[in-house]
Structure formats: C-alpha cells, structure tokens
Design a protein around this motif. Structure first.
Motif, short mmCIF file in Angstrom:
data_model
loop_
_atom_site.label_atom_id
_atom_site.label_comp_id
_atom_site.label_asym_id
_atom_site.label_seq_id
_atom_site.Cartn_x
_atom_site.Cartn_y
_atom_site.Cartn_z
N GLU A 184 0.62 -1.02 -0.19
CA GLU A 184 -0.19 -0.21 -0.04
C GLU A 184 0.82 1.37 -0.14
OE1 GLU A 184 -2.62 -0.30 3.37
OE2 GLU A 184 -4.13 -1.30 2.28
N ASN A 185 0.18 2.40 -0.99
CA ASN A 185 1.63 3.52 -0.89
C ASN A 185 1.08 4.24 0.43
OD1 ASN A 185 2.85 5.82 -1.67
ND2 ASN A 185 2.26 5.77 -3.71
N PRO A 186 2.08 4.55 1.09
CA PRO A 186 2.14 5.33 2.41
C PRO A 186 2.05 6.88 2.03
CG PRO A 186 4.20 4.51 2.28
CD PRO A 186 3.78 4.01 1.06
N GLY A 187 2.08 7.18 0.58
CA GLY A 187 2.09 8.66 0.29
C GLY A 187 3.13 9.06 -0.39
N VAL A 188 3.92 8.13 -1.13
CA VAL A 188 4.92 8.26 -2.18
C VAL A 188 4.51 8.63 -3.51
CG1 VAL A 188 6.95 7.37 -3.02
CG2 VAL A 188 6.41 6.67 -0.71
N ASP A 189 4.97 9.90 -4.05
CA ASP A 189 4.46 10.29 -5.14
C ASP A 189 5.54 10.40 -6.25
OD1 ASP A 189 5.54 12.51 -4.31
OD2 ASP A 189 3.80 13.89 -4.32
N THR A 190 6.72 10.02 -5.97
CA THR A 190 7.81 10.26 -6.92
C THR A 190 8.72 8.73 -6.81
OG1 THR A 190 9.34 10.91 -4.93
CG2 THR A 190 8.42 12.71 -6.17
N TRP A 191 9.15 8.63 -8.06
CA TRP A 191 9.88 7.28 -8.12
C TRP A 191 11.49 7.34 -7.74
CZ3 TRP A 191 14.23 7.90 -11.33
CH2 TRP A 191 14.02 8.95 -12.18
N TYR A 192 12.07 6.38 -7.28
CA TYR A 192 13.42 6.26 -6.82
C TYR A 192 14.26 5.13 -7.43
CZ TYR A 192 17.34 5.68 -4.05
OH TYR A 192 18.72 5.32 -2.91
N THR A 193 15.46 5.18 -7.70
CA THR A 193 16.16 3.72 -8.15
C THR A 193 17.56 4.24 -7.49
OG1 THR A 193 17.52 4.68 -10.07
CG2 THR A 193 15.29 3.61 -10.30
N GLY A 194 18.36 3.26 -6.91
CA GLY A 194 19.42 3.26 -6.12
C GLY A 194 20.44 2.47 -6.98
N PRO A 195 21.66 2.44 -6.47
CA PRO A 195 22.86 1.87 -7.29
C PRO A 195 22.60 0.32 -7.03
CG PRO A 195 23.89 3.62 -5.76
CD PRO A 195 22.39 3.65 -5.71
N GLU A 196 22.94 -0.31 -7.89
CA GLU A 196 23.11 -1.99 -7.83
C GLU A 196 24.24 -2.17 -7.03
OE1 GLU A 196 22.87 -3.72 -11.68
OE2 GLU A 196 20.67 -3.69 -11.64
N SER A 197 24.03 -3.50 -6.19
CA SER A 197 25.07 -3.85 -5.55
C SER A 197 24.94 -5.48 -5.45
CB SER A 197 25.09 -3.71 -3.77
OG SER A 197 23.84 -4.18 -3.36
N ALA A 198 25.74 -6.37 -4.87
CA ALA A 198 25.74 -7.82 -5.15
C ALA A 198 24.47 -8.38 -4.38
CB ALA A 198 27.03 -8.28 -4.42
N GLY A 199 24.06 -7.68 -3.54
CA GLY A 199 22.62 -8.24 -2.64
C GLY A 199 21.55 -7.77 -3.45
N GLY A 200 21.51 -6.67 -4.40
CA GLY A 200 20.33 -6.23 -4.86
C GLY A 200 20.34 -4.58 -4.85
N SER A 201 19.11 -3.98 -5.25
CA SER A 201 19.27 -2.60 -5.18
C SER A 201 17.96 -2.03 -4.59
CB SER A 201 19.28 -2.15 -6.78
OG SER A 201 18.14 -2.63 -7.62
N ALA A 202 17.90 -0.88 -4.29
CA ALA A 202 16.49 -0.43 -3.96
C ALA A 202 16.01 0.53 -5.08
CB ALA A 202 16.87 0.57 -2.72
N TYR A 203 14.49 0.28 -5.28
CA TYR A 203 13.80 1.12 -6.06
C TYR A 203 12.54 1.08 -5.83
CZ TYR A 203 13.29 -2.94 -9.47
OH TYR A 203 12.86 -4.08 -10.02
N PHE A 204 11.64 2.23 -6.01
CA PHE A 204 10.41 2.23 -5.95
C PHE A 204 9.56 3.06 -6.87
CE2 PHE A 204 12.27 4.75 -2.37
CZ PHE A 204 11.74 5.80 -2.61
#
Length: 307
Positions: A184-204
């Motif tokens: 459920e969206n807690p109020g995020v209205d922009t997208w984001y991507t972070g750098p990739e690493s061996a464990g994965g990355s963060a994006y929403f």
C-alpha cells in the motif's frame, strides 16, 4: 503498429497479456540492461515521445509522467540519448541522500492498464489474438498468403522474449530475474532508483493503488517463485530511503524474468521452406523503454519484405 498500417495481423500467444513478463514490470522508462548502445538511444527517445503523448490520457492508457531520482547516476555516465530527455539534470542535495544523482520527469507505466489498452487498440485496428503454443517458427510460415485462416503467415514476427532461447533456438538469450514487492502506498508520489550491489538494489515506483518495491537482478535464475528473505531485504532497502515504507501493508509479490541478450536481435531472416521471420527479441530490462521505436523498425522490416 502493423495493424494500424493496414496489414492483417494475427497474434499467437501461449499466455494472455496479464500473465506475461510485461505485466510484472515496474515499467519506468530508462535504458536498463539493453544493448547495443548505439541503437538503444534512438529507440528509447522515439518511445519517450509516444509515452509523452499517451500520458495526456493516463486513465485510458496507464501512462503518466512522474518525477524522481536515480541516485548515484551522473550525466557524464550516460549516452548521447540523455540530451534528448527534457529536463534531465543533476539532482540537488535535497533531492538525493548521497548528494550525487540524476533528477528526471519520466514515463511511468501501469502495465496491467497499459496492456489492456494495447489489446483494445489492436482489436480496433482489426488485429486478432489467438491463444496457442508455438513449437516451430516454420510451422507458422506460409510463403504465399499474407495471413491465412489457420494462422499461418507470409511474415512471422518473433516477439517471444525468453522463449526464443528454445524456439529459435538461441542460447544467447538468458533470464535475469527481478523480484518485486507490492505494498500500500504510504504517500510516496515520486519514483526512486538506487545503485546496484551484489545483494540487490532499492527502487520504488508509485503506481495506481500500490507502490512497487524492488529489486533484484539475478542472472541465469529461472525461478519465478518469490523468496520471502529477498522480499524482506527489498522492503528494508527501500525503507532506508523512505522510512514510511517499513510499515506499509504488503499486497503481493511478483517475480519476472528479463530476456537479456548481448544485443537485441532485430533482423529479417528467410526460412528454408519459404516465408520470412522478423526476429524481435532480447530487450533485457528495457522492453517498455524501447517498445515503440523497436516496433516501428520491426514494422519497416515486415513491409520491406512484403512490398
């Protein structure tokens, strides 16, 4: 595109659109895990222009223009295509935690809605979708008739993605799996991507009715089963950027297999028994990004054969 140019088009598909890899995609426009670089830029910018127009009708097309940040990105690390993206710039310190990144307003596509719209647009242009598994390209080819009643055609466009590995066969196309968590969206209205690493990355990506969290990029991983430990790590990485995500209710889990290849295969080939195949696969993690540019080129190849 072929149907709207006046061609008779029949689509054969093992799965309905809502059960394909495309339906799983987070679908932010950005050239990701796709080659060759010297062609990807033109395909991407041509598609960008189409999405900008479609974003004027988001409820109908599923396309919106949304602001966001690529953390860790640098303008001098991008190809020449970057100059064609309106407003793309270095992120400010307030916009990016690490102080280095790129800000952009990009197409973000709600794929379930977009696929329904595409199917309706195909039908309106006279195209037909027929369910069925294809085991041989040659079985579809008819060197005489444009499209005959039993589903054979003078030109076959092979858009089978990862399926091309066995169908062609082409061992150069391989899976890179991506796991997502829908919350459920807690109020995020922009997208984001972070750098990739061996464990994965963060994006929403904020999509209608949900926030899509990612992700992973596991090469040669064929599993489509979500891993609970990976899902927990994805939420944790995204919450490190936006803490409110930590308490968001989980709505579901998805895994998609990106059809990666050293280079997109987009070429016309004659079949030994007659007829023609236009190969059109290997778009990696950027299928949505290059969709319209590649489709135009594929349609041109079909018409070059049929003129």
């Amino acid at each position: 595109m072929l149907a709207e140019r006046g061609h008779r088009v029949l689509v054969r598909s093992r799965e309905p659109a809502e059960r394909t890899t495309s339906a799983v995609a987070g679908a932010l426009w950005w050239p990701y895990r796709i080659r060759p670089e010297n062609r990807v830029g033109d395909w991407s910018l041509e598609s960008f222009a189409v999405y900008e127009e479609l974003a004027g009708r988001p409820e109908e097309t599923g396309v919106r223009m949304v602001e966001g940040v690529h953390e860790g990105g640098r303008l001098d690390g991008l190809g020449a295509w970057a100059a064609g993206v309106p407003g793309l710039r270095a992120a400010t310190a307030a916009e990016c935690q690490s102080g280095e990144g790129l800000w952009a307003r990009l197409p973000l596509i709600d794929m379930p809605s977009h696929l329904r719209w595409l199917r309706g647009r195909l039908a309106a242009a006279g195209g037909t979708v027929v369910p069925g598994t294809v085991t041989s390209l040659a079985e579809l080819a008819d060197p005489v008739n444009p499209v005959n009643p039993v589903g054979r055609a003078r030109v076959v466009v092979n858009c089978t993605g990862l399926g091309a590995r066995d169908l062609v066969p082409d061992p150069a196309v391989r899976p890179v799996s991506g796991q997502l968590v829908l919350v459920e969206n807690p109020g995020v209205d922009t997208w984001y991507t972070g750098p990739e690493s061996a464990g994965g990355s963060a994006y929403f990506f904020p999509q209608p009715g949900r926030l899509v969290l990612g992700g992973t990029a596991r090469e040669d991983d064929w599993s489509t089963e979500p891993d609970p430990a990976v899902a927990e790590a994805i939420v944790r990485r995204c919450a490190a950027v936006r803490p409110e995500i930590a308490d968001a209710r989980v709505l579901g889990h998805r895994v998609g297999l990106r059809p990666v290849r050293d280079a997109v295969r987009l070429e016309r080939v004659r079949l030994p028994g007659g007829g023609t195949v236009v190969h059109h696969y290997g778009h990696g993690g950027a299928g949505v990004t290059v969709a319209w540019g590649c489709a135009r080129e594929a349609a041109d190849l079909v018409e070059a054969d049929t003129v």
